[in-house]
Design a protein around this motif. Structure first.
Motif, PDB file in Angstrom:
ATOM      1  N   ALA A  36      67.679  24.219  29.617  1.00 16.16           N
ATOM      2  CA  ALA A  36      67.840  24.432  30.722  1.00 16.16           C
ATOM      3  C   ALA A  36      69.428  24.181  31.257  1.00 16.16           C
ATOM      4  O   ALA A  36      69.703  25.008  32.391  1.00 16.16           O
ATOM      5  CB  ALA A  36      66.689  23.237  31.715  1.00 16.16           C
ATOM      6  N   ALA A  37      69.804  23.272  30.714  1.00 12.59           N
ATOM      7  CA  ALA A  37      71.369  22.950  31.013  1.00 12.59           C
ATOM      8  C   ALA A  37      72.128  24.300  30.445  1.00 12.59           C
ATOM      9  O   ALA A  37      72.917  24.657  31.338  1.00 12.59           O
ATOM     10  CB  ALA A  37      71.727  21.656  30.450  1.00 12.59           C
ATOM     11  N   ASP A  38      71.810  24.866  29.525  1.00 15.42           N
ATOM     12  CA  ASP A  38      72.460  26.321  29.050  1.00 15.42           C
ATOM     13  C   ASP A  38      72.120  27.445  30.106  1.00 15.42           C
ATOM     14  O   ASP A  38      72.950  27.942  30.392  1.00 15.42           O
ATOM     15  CB  ASP A  38      71.958  26.475  27.674  1.00 15.42           C
ATOM     16  N   LEU A  39      70.982  27.023  30.453  1.00 19.43           N
ATOM     17  CA  LEU A  39      70.400  28.385  31.513  1.00 19.43           C
ATOM     18  C   LEU A  39      71.104  28.072  32.732  1.00 19.43           C
ATOM     19  O   LEU A  39      71.565  29.250  33.463  1.00 19.43           O
ATOM     20  CB  LEU A  39      69.018  28.464  31.839  1.00 19.43           C
ATOM     21  N   ASP A  40      71.490  27.028  33.287  1.00 15.95           N
ATOM     22  CA  ASP A  40      72.195  26.448  34.387  1.00 15.95           C
ATOM     23  C   ASP A  40      73.732  27.238  34.344  1.00 15.95           C
ATOM     24  O   ASP A  40      74.319  27.842  35.255  1.00 15.95           O
ATOM     25  CB  ASP A  40      72.240  25.192  34.354  1.00 15.95           C
ATOM     26  N   GLN A  42      74.864  29.519  32.258  1.00 16.83           N
ATOM     27  CA  GLN A  42      74.758  31.045  32.253  1.00 16.83           C
ATOM     28  C   GLN A  42      74.540  31.431  33.929  1.00 16.83           C
ATOM     29  O   GLN A  42      75.113  32.615  34.033  1.00 16.83           O
ATOM     30  CB  GLN A  42      73.681  31.542  31.455  1.00 16.83           C
ATOM     31  N   ILE A  43      73.645  30.848  34.612  1.00 18.39           N
ATOM     32  CA  ILE A  43      73.531  31.340  35.956  1.00 18.39           C
ATOM     33  C   ILE A  43      74.806  31.286  36.839  1.00 18.39           C
ATOM     34  O   ILE A  43      75.066  32.154  37.542  1.00 18.39           O
ATOM     35  CB  ILE A  43      72.426  30.553  36.703  1.00 18.39           C
ATOM     36  N   ALA A  44      75.487  30.031  36.742  1.00 22.22           N
ATOM     37  CA  ALA A  44      76.630  29.870  37.133  1.00 22.22           C
ATOM     38  C   ALA A  44      77.707  30.832  36.899  1.00 22.22           C
ATOM     39  O   ALA A  44      78.247  31.511  37.755  1.00 22.22           O
ATOM     40  CB  ALA A  44      77.242  28.350  36.880  1.00 22.22           C
ATOM     41  N   ILE A  45      77.725  31.057  35.477  1.00 17.99           N
ATOM     42  CA  ILE A  45      78.743  32.379  35.176  1.00 17.99           C
ATOM     43  C   ILE A  45      78.427  33.709  35.766  1.00 17.99           C
ATOM     44  O   ILE A  45      79.292  34.318  36.092  1.00 17.99           O
ATOM     45  CB  ILE A  45      78.731  32.255  33.466  1.00 17.99           C
ATOM     46  N   TYR A  60      72.013  40.172  44.174  1.00 16.48           N
ATOM     47  CA  TYR A  60      71.768  39.065  43.252  1.00 16.48           C
ATOM     48  C   TYR A  60      71.761  39.600  42.055  1.00 16.48           C
ATOM     49  O   TYR A  60      70.717  40.414  41.883  1.00 16.48           O
ATOM     50  CB  TYR A  60      71.091  38.322  43.658  1.00 16.48           C
ATOM     51  N   PRO A  61      72.531  39.223  41.009  1.00 24.75           N
ATOM     52  CA  PRO A  61      72.375  39.525  39.457  1.00 24.75           C
ATOM     53  C   PRO A  61      70.765  39.584  39.189  1.00 24.75           C
ATOM     54  O   PRO A  61      70.167  38.241  39.179  1.00 24.75           O
ATOM     55  CB  PRO A  61      73.356  38.993  38.750  1.00 24.75           C
ATOM     56  N   THR A  62      70.158  40.430  38.621  1.00 24.67           N
ATOM     57  CA  THR A  62      68.665  40.352  38.030  1.00 24.67           C
ATOM     58  C   THR A  62      68.736  39.349  36.881  1.00 24.67           C
ATOM     59  O   THR A  62      67.913  38.659  36.616  1.00 24.67           O
ATOM     60  CB  THR A  62      68.513  41.941  37.673  1.00 24.67           C
ATOM     61  N   PHE A  63      69.916  39.457  35.970  1.00 28.12           N
ATOM     62  CA  PHE A  63      70.008  38.381  34.872  1.00 28.12           C
ATOM     63  C   PHE A  63      69.920  36.931  35.437  1.00 28.12           C
ATOM     64  O   PHE A  63      69.122  35.960  34.783  1.00 28.12           O
ATOM     65  CB  PHE A  63      71.294  38.540  34.215  1.00 28.12           C
ATOM     66  N   ALA A  64      70.634  36.704  36.483  1.00 27.85           N
ATOM     67  CA  ALA A  64      70.516  35.034  37.045  1.00 27.85           C
ATOM     68  C   ALA A  64      69.078  35.220  37.526  1.00 27.85           C
ATOM     69  O   ALA A  64      68.650  33.836  37.453  1.00 27.85           O
ATOM     70  CB  ALA A  64      71.686  35.308  37.968  1.00 27.85           C
ATOM     71  N   LYS A  65      68.598  35.826  38.236  1.00 27.98           N
ATOM     72  CA  LYS A  65      67.075  35.731  38.621  1.00 27.98           C
ATOM     73  C   LYS A  65      66.225  35.440  37.540  1.00 27.98           C
ATOM     74  O   LYS A  65      65.307  34.489  37.641  1.00 27.98           O
ATOM     75  CB  LYS A  65      66.534  36.713  39.519  1.00 27.98           C
ATOM     76  N   ARG A  70      63.336  31.401  34.046  1.00 26.49           N
ATOM     77  CA  ARG A  70      63.108  30.677  32.656  1.00 26.49           C
ATOM     78  C   ARG A  70      63.315  29.063  32.632  1.00 26.49           C
ATOM     79  O   ARG A  70      62.717  28.393  32.349  1.00 26.49           O
ATOM     80  CB  ARG A  70      63.941  31.200  31.579  1.00 26.49           C
ATOM     81  N   ARG A  71      64.347  28.885  33.685  1.00 27.94           N
ATOM     82  CA  ARG A  71      64.841  27.656  33.798  1.00 27.94           C
ATOM     83  C   ARG A  71      63.619  26.749  34.456  1.00 27.94           C
ATOM     84  O   ARG A  71      63.317  25.690  34.324  1.00 27.94           O
ATOM     85  CB  ARG A  71      66.089  27.370  34.418  1.00 27.94           C
ATOM     86  N   ASN A  72      63.034  27.530  35.488  1.00 26.27           N
ATOM     87  CA  ASN A  72      62.128  26.698  36.402  1.00 26.27           C
ATOM     88  C   ASN A  72      60.715  26.743  35.431  1.00 26.27           C
ATOM     89  O   ASN A  72      60.195  25.727  35.486  1.00 26.27           O
ATOM     90  CB  ASN A  72      61.496  27.506  37.485  1.00 26.27           C
ATOM     91  N   ASN A  73      60.408  27.480  34.639  1.00 28.58           N
ATOM     92  CA  ASN A  73      59.230  27.319  33.535  1.00 28.58           C
ATOM     93  C   ASN A  73      59.530  26.139  32.694  1.00 28.58           C
ATOM     94  O   ASN A  73      58.969  25.654  32.479  1.00 28.58           O
ATOM     95  CB  ASN A  73      59.244  28.735  32.752  1.00 28.58           C
ATOM     96  N   LEU A  74      60.896  26.159  32.203  1.00 23.38           N
ATOM     97  CA  LEU A  74      61.285  24.889  31.244  1.00 23.38           C
ATOM     98  C   LEU A  74      61.105  23.725  31.965  1.00 23.38           C
ATOM     99  O   LEU A  74      60.560  22.640  31.434  1.00 23.38           O
ATOM    100  CB  LEU A  74      62.769  25.264  30.695  1.00 23.38           C
TER     101      LEU A  74
END
Length: 129
Positions: A36-40, A42-45, A60-65, A70-74
């Protein structure tokens, strides 16, 4: 005595199994938190790269969405694991208590047997004198 030894061995095995289960769940939680921290990050980047941080913005970027989902699922999985961890810890505590009771009974029986043997030796010694 032999049956009590078997019971104690079984209880020790149960305690070790429950201890492993707790450790496994703790490891999974740590792994999920790291992901989840890694996803955070990636989202910020991705937000910085796109220059858009509003999730509702049309560009808004699709990758970030997807990463947010995925972060919410985690996070949901972590919450479920936290509940399982609490239950596993309670089971471990209960198994430890059962083991302690069995070990105390074994110690009490061993002490009683030792005292009986000492009494028999004293009786035999008196009879021989």
């Amino acid at each position: 005595m032999k049956s009590r030894d078997a019971v104690i061995r079984l209880k020790r095995f149960e305690v070790e199994e429950k201890r492993r289960k707790v450790a496994d769940i703790e490891t999974m939680i740590a792994d999920f938190n790291n992901m989840a921290a890694d996803l955070d990050r990636q989202i910020a980047i991705e937000q910085e790269r796109a220059g858009i941080s509003d999730v509702n913005h049309y560009a808004y970027p699709t990758f970030a969405k997807a990463a947010i989902q995925r972060r919410n699922n985690l996070a949901a999985s972590t919450a479920d694991l936290e509940a399982r961890l609490a239950s596993a810890r309670a089971e471990l505590d209960e198994a430890n208590e059962d083991l302690k009771k069995s070990e105390l009974l074994e110690e009490r029986d061993a002490e009683r047997l030792r005292l009986e043997q000492v009494a028999e030796l004293e009786t035999a010694h008196r009879a021989a004198s």
